[in-house]
Design a protein around this motif. Sequence first.
Motif, PDB file in Angstrom:
ATOM      1  N   THR A 114       0.825  -1.211   0.000  1.00 24.80           N
ATOM      2  CA  THR A 114       0.000   0.000   0.000  1.00 24.80           C
ATOM      3  C   THR A 114       0.859   1.261   0.000  1.00 24.80           C
ATOM      4  N   SER A 169      -7.071  -0.969   3.443  1.00 29.30           N
ATOM      5  CA  SER A 169      -6.278  -2.169   3.142  1.00 29.30           C
ATOM      6  C   SER A 169      -5.822  -2.860   4.420  1.00 29.30           C
ATOM      7  N   GLY A 229      -8.027  -0.502  -1.932  1.00 28.62           N
ATOM      8  CA  GLY A 229      -7.480  -0.928  -0.644  1.00 28.62           C
ATOM      9  C   GLY A 229      -8.165  -2.168  -0.104  1.00 28.62           C
TER      10      GLY A 229
END
Length: 320
Positions: A114, A169, A229
Amino acid sequence: MPEIQLGAHTIRSHGASVARIHMHDWLILLLLVVIDIILNVIEPFHRFVGEGMLTDLRYPLKDNTVPFWAVPIIAILIPVAVFLVYYIIRKDVYDFHHAILGLLFSLLITVVITDAIKDAVGRPRPDFFWRCFPDGKGVFDAVTRDVRCTGVKSVIKEGHKSFPSGHTSGSFAGLGFLAWYLSGKIRAFDRRGHVAKLCLVILPILTAALVGVSRVDDYWHHWQDVFAGALLGMVIASFCYLQFFPPPYDADGWGPHAYFQMLAESRNATQCLSPNNGSLHVQQTELHSVYIDPQETVQVNSWDSSPMLDGHGSETTIRH
């Protein structure tokens, strides 16, 4: 003869040996922590933001409904609490160790990916205008009309990290792993159609989804950031869970791979030590009763006492 007894492997008796076997995995986790720290220190890509592009980036700068410090509680402490409760009931260090290891891998891999994408993409947040110009007066390059931000540098830096959503996420990585874990323990996919089990599995996913919704409501993320995410966290959680546990619909879906491997190795070792060439004395977790009725029917009942929470067994009838 040595006996194989399910549930007799505690942290005190087997914890050190299990952790020693996976020492390299714990070192990789530390490496992932270092990588993520570096990704948060470096400056993200500053995407071109022209004067005409600020129309969709003028949402108000708000506080977080779900603060940053709450994400580790949601994604780590809640699943670990569930793992701990199951360990207290089951006394299985293999399950406890691999659940925590899989959870941490799920989170750290997700966080590293991420943050790497955030730095590389540099997408402005919906509230970018007020991060860039806290006084509301825009300043632009005379030629390109690119923004010339006058705000606090750290706030501007964070404004270039919209895609994908880290809150989302991370929440899906932790709670998605928990959903997989619960589905295996309660045998949610045993084909008996118990909807209550499915509701219990969906509850962590719903919680993660609400965290993602809050990011859009707070104008910290676009909906595409939240969707990406959630997809990223759930995919990584699935891979990490299946690395340590069988699929929940599997007959052995309630325990980690390492546990059944340990049982197989114990049986093989006992067979090698047996003076009767292969006779093995194993304390079973299933109770079998055999009887013959007047019609010469042999009825075998098996009640599985393994830690699968539905408690239903199977029945096999053999006629001669």
